[in-house]
Design a protein around this motif. Structure first.
Motif, PDB file in Angstrom:
ATOM      1  N   ILE A  36       0.832  -1.185   0.085  1.00 13.90           N
ATOM      2  CA  ILE A  36      -0.011  -0.035   0.055  1.00 13.90           C
ATOM      3  C   ILE A  36       0.831   1.236  -0.059  1.00 13.90           C
ATOM      4  O   ILE A  36       1.965   1.148   0.814  1.00 13.90           O
ATOM      5  CB  ILE A  36      -0.976  -0.002   1.283  1.00 13.90           C
ATOM      6  CG1 ILE A  36      -1.951  -1.206   1.269  1.00 13.90           C
ATOM      7  CG2 ILE A  36      -1.527   1.360   1.522  1.00 13.90           C
ATOM      8  CD1 ILE A  36      -2.667  -1.163   2.717  1.00 13.90           C
ATOM      9  N   THR A  37       0.763   2.193  -0.955  1.00 13.40           N
ATOM     10  CA  THR A  37       1.477   3.404  -0.926  1.00 13.40           C
ATOM     11  C   THR A  37       0.507   4.459  -0.323  1.00 13.40           C
ATOM     12  O   THR A  37      -0.588   4.527  -0.528  1.00 13.40           O
ATOM     13  CB  THR A  37       1.983   3.649  -2.197  1.00 13.40           C
ATOM     14  OG1 THR A  37       0.997   4.067  -3.352  1.00 13.40           O
ATOM     15  CG2 THR A  37       2.955   2.759  -2.661  1.00 13.40           C
ATOM     16  N   TYR A  38       1.049   5.679  -0.007  1.00 14.11           N
ATOM     17  CA  TYR A  38       0.288   6.710   0.486  1.00 14.11           C
ATOM     18  C   TYR A  38       1.056   7.964   0.179  1.00 14.11           C
ATOM     19  O   TYR A  38       2.089   7.988   0.438  1.00 14.11           O
ATOM     20  CB  TYR A  38      -0.385   6.682   1.874  1.00 14.11           C
ATOM     21  CG  TYR A  38       0.838   6.554   2.994  1.00 14.11           C
ATOM     22  CD1 TYR A  38       1.224   7.830   3.525  1.00 14.11           C
ATOM     23  CD2 TYR A  38       1.393   5.375   3.520  1.00 14.11           C
ATOM     24  CE1 TYR A  38       2.273   7.963   4.411  1.00 14.11           C
ATOM     25  CE2 TYR A  38       2.415   5.527   4.243  1.00 14.11           C
ATOM     26  CZ  TYR A  38       2.846   6.592   5.024  1.00 14.11           C
ATOM     27  OH  TYR A  38       3.930   6.536   5.645  1.00 14.11           O
ATOM     28  N   GLY A  39       0.149   8.899  -0.258  1.00 17.17           N
ATOM     29  CA  GLY A  39       0.795  10.293  -0.267  1.00 17.17           C
ATOM     30  C   GLY A  39      -0.510  11.042   0.267  1.00 17.17           C
ATOM     31  O   GLY A  39      -0.660  11.030   1.280  1.00 17.17           O
ATOM     32  N   ASP A  40      -1.022  11.970  -0.595  1.00 12.80           N
ATOM     33  CA  ASP A  40      -2.275  12.730  -0.243  1.00 12.80           C
ATOM     34  C   ASP A  40      -3.400  11.637  -0.189  1.00 12.80           C
ATOM     35  O   ASP A  40      -4.395  12.021   0.741  1.00 12.80           O
ATOM     36  CB  ASP A  40      -2.588  13.794  -1.299  1.00 12.80           C
ATOM     37  CG  ASP A  40      -1.757  14.910  -1.337  1.00 12.80           C
ATOM     38  OD1 ASP A  40      -1.242  15.147  -0.347  1.00 12.80           O
ATOM     39  OD2 ASP A  40      -1.626  15.526  -2.615  1.00 12.80           O
ATOM     40  N   ARG A  41      -3.275  10.508  -0.809  1.00 10.02           N
ATOM     41  CA  ARG A  41      -4.353   9.283  -0.669  1.00 10.02           C
ATOM     42  C   ARG A  41      -3.641   8.248  -0.427  1.00 10.02           C
ATOM     43  O   ARG A  41      -2.450   8.052  -0.978  1.00 10.02           O
ATOM     44  CB  ARG A  41      -5.376   9.201  -1.845  1.00 10.02           C
ATOM     45  CG  ARG A  41      -4.484   9.140  -3.119  1.00 10.02           C
ATOM     46  CD  ARG A  41      -5.437   9.287  -4.311  1.00 10.02           C
ATOM     47  NE  ARG A  41      -4.884   9.148  -5.484  1.00 10.02           N
ATOM     48  CZ  ARG A  41      -4.047   8.197  -6.050  1.00 10.02           C
ATOM     49  NH1 ARG A  41      -3.931   6.909  -5.288  1.00 10.02           N
ATOM     50  NH2 ARG A  41      -3.548   8.215  -7.001  1.00 10.02           N
ATOM     51  N   ALA A  42      -4.314   7.225  -0.008  1.00 10.19           N
ATOM     52  CA  ALA A  42      -3.871   5.758   0.085  1.00 10.19           C
ATOM     53  C   ALA A  42      -4.173   5.032  -1.237  1.00 10.19           C
ATOM     54  O   ALA A  42      -5.129   5.044  -1.610  1.00 10.19           O
ATOM     55  CB  ALA A  42      -4.018   4.995   1.426  1.00 10.19           C
ATOM     56  N   GLU A  43      -3.188   4.031  -1.592  1.00  6.63           N
ATOM     57  CA  GLU A  43      -3.634   3.063  -2.696  1.00  6.63           C
ATOM     58  C   GLU A  43      -2.917   1.606  -2.741  1.00  6.63           C
ATOM     59  O   GLU A  43      -1.892   1.569  -2.042  1.00  6.63           O
ATOM     60  CB  GLU A  43      -3.267   3.706  -3.893  1.00  6.63           C
ATOM     61  CG  GLU A  43      -3.570   2.822  -5.178  1.00  6.63           C
ATOM     62  CD  GLU A  43      -2.853   3.639  -6.396  1.00  6.63           C
ATOM     63  OE1 GLU A  43      -3.272   3.115  -7.657  1.00  6.63           O
ATOM     64  OE2 GLU A  43      -2.183   4.500  -6.313  1.00  6.63           O
TER      65      GLU A  43
END
Length: 100
Positions: A36-43
């Motif tokens: 799972i990656t995240y920046g402004d949102r998670a994916e």
């Protein structure tokens, strides 16, 4: 994995690839790997039930794009974990799950 602008993305990918190299060398081939990656949102960029070989995983990791933005998606990433490790998504009952 933090994919915001607060990390050195190339160093992060190199480190993750190093970990994968060592996990596959130590653990049997029945290992599941997901991300799972995240920046402004998670994916979810790689679900646990992706059944990939070591070379497939290493290649895939090298192609993951930096989301950028802030780390605001961290909370969303933590909310994804229960379903991420569910049997429907490739989690195995009775097997230790490493959340790194």
């Amino acid at each position: 994995m933090d994919s915001s602008y607060s990390v050195d993305w190339n160093k992060m990918l190199t480190y993750i690839q190093y970990l994968i190299e060592n996990f596959y060398d130590v653990v049997d081939s029945n290992m599941g790997f997901g991300m799972i990656t995240y920046g402004d949102r998670a994916e979810v960029v790689m679900p646990l039930n992706s059944k990939n070989t070591k070379s497939d995983v290493l290649s895939f990791i090298g192609q993951i794009q930096n989301q950028g933005g802030t780390s605001a998606g961290f909370t969303q990433a933590m909310q994804l974990l229960p379903s991420f490790f569910s049997p429907q998504q490739g989690g195995r009952l009775g097997v230790r799950q490493v959340k790194y």
